[in-house]
Design a protein around this motif. Structure first.
Motif, PDB file in Angstrom:
ATOM      1  N   GLY A  70       0.857  -1.180   0.000  1.00 60.62           N
ATOM      2  CA  GLY A  70       0.000   0.000   0.000  1.00 60.62           C
ATOM      3  C   GLY A  70       0.887   1.221   0.000  1.00 60.62           C
ATOM      4  O   GLY A  70       1.934   1.223   0.648  1.00 60.62           O
ATOM      5  N   ALA A  71       0.491   2.269  -0.725  1.00 61.99           N
ATOM      6  CA  ALA A  71       1.396   3.410  -0.864  1.00 61.99           C
ATOM      7  C   ALA A  71       0.644   4.732  -0.829  1.00 61.99           C
ATOM      8  O   ALA A  71      -0.449   4.856  -1.374  1.00 61.99           O
ATOM      9  CB  ALA A  71       2.184   3.310  -2.172  1.00 61.99           C
ATOM     10  N   LEU A  72       1.268   5.706  -0.169  1.00 65.70           N
ATOM     11  CA  LEU A  72       0.844   7.099  -0.200  1.00 65.70           C
ATOM     12  C   LEU A  72       2.050   7.907  -0.628  1.00 65.70           C
ATOM     13  O   LEU A  72       2.822   8.391   0.188  1.00 65.70           O
ATOM     14  CB  LEU A  72       0.366   7.553   1.184  1.00 65.70           C
ATOM     15  N   ILE A  73       2.234   8.014  -1.944  1.00 65.95           N
ATOM     16  CA  ILE A  73       3.416   8.685  -2.483  1.00 65.95           C
ATOM     17  C   ILE A  73       3.053  10.034  -3.081  1.00 65.95           C
ATOM     18  O   ILE A  73       3.807  10.991  -2.987  1.00 65.95           O
ATOM     19  CB  ILE A  73       4.096   7.793  -3.548  1.00 65.95           C
ATOM     20  N   GLN A  74       1.871  10.139  -3.659  1.00 68.51           N
ATOM     21  CA  GLN A  74       1.455  11.383  -4.309  1.00 68.51           C
ATOM     22  C   GLN A  74       0.032  11.698  -3.890  1.00 68.51           C
ATOM     23  O   GLN A  74      -0.837  10.830  -3.861  1.00 68.51           O
ATOM     24  CB  GLN A  74       1.540  11.256  -5.827  1.00 68.51           C
ATOM     25  N   ILE A 104       4.892   5.516   2.860  1.00 64.23           N
ATOM     26  CA  ILE A 104       4.348   6.850   3.137  1.00 64.23           C
ATOM     27  C   ILE A 104       5.408   7.885   2.798  1.00 64.23           C
ATOM     28  O   ILE A 104       6.480   7.921   3.403  1.00 64.23           O
ATOM     29  CB  ILE A 104       3.932   6.997   4.609  1.00 64.23           C
ATOM     30  N   ASP A 105       5.092   8.741   1.820  1.00 66.10           N
ATOM     31  CA  ASP A 105       5.990   9.833   1.460  1.00 66.10           C
ATOM     32  C   ASP A 105       5.610  11.069   2.269  1.00 66.10           C
ATOM     33  O   ASP A 105       4.785  11.011   3.176  1.00 66.10           O
ATOM     34  CB  ASP A 105       5.907  10.107  -0.044  1.00 66.10           C
ATOM     35  N   GLU A 106       6.168  12.213   1.898  1.00 61.79           N
ATOM     36  CA  GLU A 106       5.977  13.465   2.640  1.00 61.79           C
ATOM     37  C   GLU A 106       4.550  13.992   2.561  1.00 61.79           C
ATOM     38  O   GLU A 106       4.268  15.069   3.086  1.00 61.79           O
ATOM     39  CB  GLU A 106       6.947  14.524   2.070  1.00 61.79           C
ATOM     40  N   VAL A 107       3.624  13.217   1.965  1.00 64.70           N
ATOM     41  CA  VAL A 107       2.263  13.714   1.759  1.00 64.70           C
ATOM     42  C   VAL A 107       1.571  14.078   3.058  1.00 64.70           C
ATOM     43  O   VAL A 107       0.698  14.942   3.092  1.00 64.70           O
ATOM     44  CB  VAL A 107       1.409  12.686   0.989  1.00 64.70           C
ATOM     45  N   LEU A 108       1.932  13.447   4.189  1.00 64.90           N
ATOM     46  CA  LEU A 108       1.269  13.758   5.453  1.00 64.90           C
ATOM     47  C   LEU A 108       1.519  15.188   5.895  1.00 64.90           C
ATOM     48  O   LEU A 108       0.765  15.751   6.689  1.00 64.90           O
ATOM     49  CB  LEU A 108       1.729  12.795   6.553  1.00 64.90           C
ATOM     50  N   SER A 135       4.487  -3.633   7.904  1.00 58.89           N
ATOM     51  CA  SER A 135       5.785  -2.953   7.852  1.00 58.89           C
ATOM     52  C   SER A 135       5.598  -1.579   7.210  1.00 58.89           C
ATOM     53  O   SER A 135       4.782  -1.429   6.298  1.00 58.89           O
ATOM     54  CB  SER A 135       6.795  -3.766   7.039  1.00 58.89           C
ATOM     55  N   VAL A 136       6.337  -0.592   7.684  1.00 57.55           N
ATOM     56  CA  VAL A 136       6.172   0.788   7.212  1.00 57.55           C
ATOM     57  C   VAL A 136       7.503   1.345   6.730  1.00 57.55           C
ATOM     58  O   VAL A 136       8.527   1.204   7.410  1.00 57.55           O
ATOM     59  CB  VAL A 136       5.611   1.692   8.330  1.00 57.55           C
ATOM     60  N   ILE A 137       7.486   1.951   5.541  1.00 56.51           N
ATOM     61  CA  ILE A 137       8.622   2.729   5.048  1.00 56.51           C
ATOM     62  C   ILE A 137       8.161   4.176   4.985  1.00 56.51           C
ATOM     63  O   ILE A 137       7.214   4.510   4.276  1.00 56.51           O
ATOM     64  CB  ILE A 137       9.095   2.240   3.666  1.00 56.51           C
ATOM     65  N   PHE A 138       8.824   5.023   5.757  1.00 53.11           N
ATOM     66  CA  PHE A 138       8.329   6.369   6.045  1.00 53.11           C
ATOM     67  C   PHE A 138       9.350   7.416   5.598  1.00 53.11           C
ATOM     68  O   PHE A 138      10.488   7.414   6.047  1.00 53.11           O
ATOM     69  CB  PHE A 138       8.073   6.480   7.544  1.00 53.11           C
TER      70      PHE A 138
END
Length: 416
Positions: free
Chosen positions: A100-104, A180-184, A209-212
């Motif tokens: 799962g990704a939140l990149i953009q 998770i990218d800088e979108v937060l 697992s999380v890559i932040f």
């Protein structure tokens, strides 16, 4: 920690600065491959550069992994390779489990469809069945907190609403690995806090697992157990969070010192040659606690007479609400208390000094800029834009005062 879910082995990715050459190189590669000639991936052609260069790490089940570094260091490119958007030119990426990704912001949303419809579409893209989406629909809407805008087209959503809805869908699809990218950073402070608590108290504890990726060192410290520091596409250090962040902050301070040498150069007409911050002990430093006293010195070198000089300094936080201005000029001190300090004609060397008895500022990094005026702020002589930064640290004895009030006193000392 369980099995390895992401293995990144000597991964590299290159891009071309020129669109025309990029299309030409792509065509040549396809043509060569047709005749059995495999292009050398390690070869950089004209206008090509490495966006990510020789990165390796392993991520285990239930582990939180952070990626930090300055802008343009390759963080987002690395995440896009992990998510399968880009293919690496060198190396190998092995992923075990659902990603799962939140990149953009807003990726996968159709702007003309409503938030309700996009929940079903985006959920399906992330691998959720319709029945599963229906079962989690109320929870997604409640977490996103988009209220009456659920049935409005998402093209009318703010960037913060995009992020809230995208994050809510991503975490409810229960991926094995969450990127998770800088979108937060786009969301408001309340939602950021809500997301970070959800990551630590729910996502990680359920084995995800999380890559932040973040520029906020405090978020990285709270979420991640291991960190990768990228700089100019290359890995600088990988290891325990505090060790890597310490190296990152050291590099920033070293770069600022070099920038100061270039910016505040040798003796020249109408020039501030140095800015220094002092703690209550009289020692120079760049870290202060909330509520602590601070002195700032502006060393000047005027080879000609300056009429009615005025100095100003601005502090800017990542959150634009936390901006602060202090100056020898009355206009700049409407909220900080003008102390009546005035300077007539001035020449030679010396320093201006402002004493702040108590820092009424929240924690965080503050970038500062310095301005030198003459003729009672009618003539801007020099502007030193974003010349450095200071950090305000947490303390239990922080003062309960208004943010914008910063009582201070100015003084001046001539040097022989």
């Amino acid at each position: 920690m369980g099995q390895t879910v992401v293995q990144c082995a000597s991964v590299s990715k290159k891009f071309c600065k020129s669109l025309k050459k990029s299309m030409l190189y792509g065509g040549l590669d396809i043509l060569q491959s047709t005749f059995g000639v495999i292009p050398d991936p390690a070869l950089l052609r004209a206008d090509e550069f490495w966006s990510v260069d020789d990165v390796s790490f392993d991520l285990k089940q239930g582990e939180s992994f952070g990626i930090i570094g300055p802008n343009g260091s390759g963080k987002t490119t690395l995440l896009k390779m992990l998510n399968g958007i880009f293919m690496p030119d060198k190396g190998r990426i092995t992923v075990t489990g659902k990603m799962g990704a939140l990149i953009q912001v807003g990726a996968g949303f159709h702007p003309m469809l409503s938030g309700r419809e996009n929940i079903y579409i985006n959920g399906a893209i992330l691998g959720m069945k319709k029945r599963e989406i229906e079962g989690k629909f109320d929870s997604i809407v409640d977490f996103a907190d988009i209220g009456d805008f659920l049935d409005s087209p998402v093209k009318f959503y703010s960037s913060g609403m995009y992020v809230r809805l995208g994050f809510a869908i991503a975490v409810h699809c229960r991926p094995d690995i969450l990127l998770i990218d800088e979108v937060l950073a786009v969301g408001d402070l309340k939602f950021q806090s809500k997301c970070l608590k959800f990551i630590t108290n729910d996502v990680l504890k359920n084995g995800c697992s999380v890559i932040f990726v973040s520029h906020n060192r405090y978020d990285v410290e709270n979420v991640c157990s291991q960190v990768l520091y990228l700089k100019k596409a290359k890995p600088v250090q990988i290891g325990p969070t505090m060790d890597v962040i310490g190296r990152y902050l050291t590099d920033i301070k070293d770069e600022e010192k070099e920038a100061d040498k270039k910016l505040f150069g040798a003796f020249n007409t109408e020039q501030i040659v140095k800015v220094a911050f002092y703690g209550p002990d009289g020692q120079t430093r760049t870290q202060f606690k909330t509520g602590e006293a601070m002195r700032i010195r502006f060393y000047y070198a005027f080879s000609q007479t300056i009429h009615n000089p005025s100095i100003a300094i601005t502090f800017n936080h990542d959150d634009p609400r936390f901006a602060l201005v202090s100056s020898t000029d009355y206009i700049f001190n409407l909220h900080s208390g003008y102390d009546g300090f005035e300077v007539a004609d001035l020449q030679g060397r010396g320093y201006f000094e402002v004493t702040v008895d108590c820092l009424y500022l929240p924690v965080g990094m503050y970038k500062y800029s310095v301005y030198l005026y003459s003729d009672n702020k009618m003539n801007l002589l020099r502007k030193y834009d974003t010349v450095g930064q200071v950090e305000v640290l947490w303390t239990d004895n922080r003062p309960q005062r208004s943010l914008i009030e910063l009582p201070h006193r100015w003084s001046r000392q001539e040097e022989a």
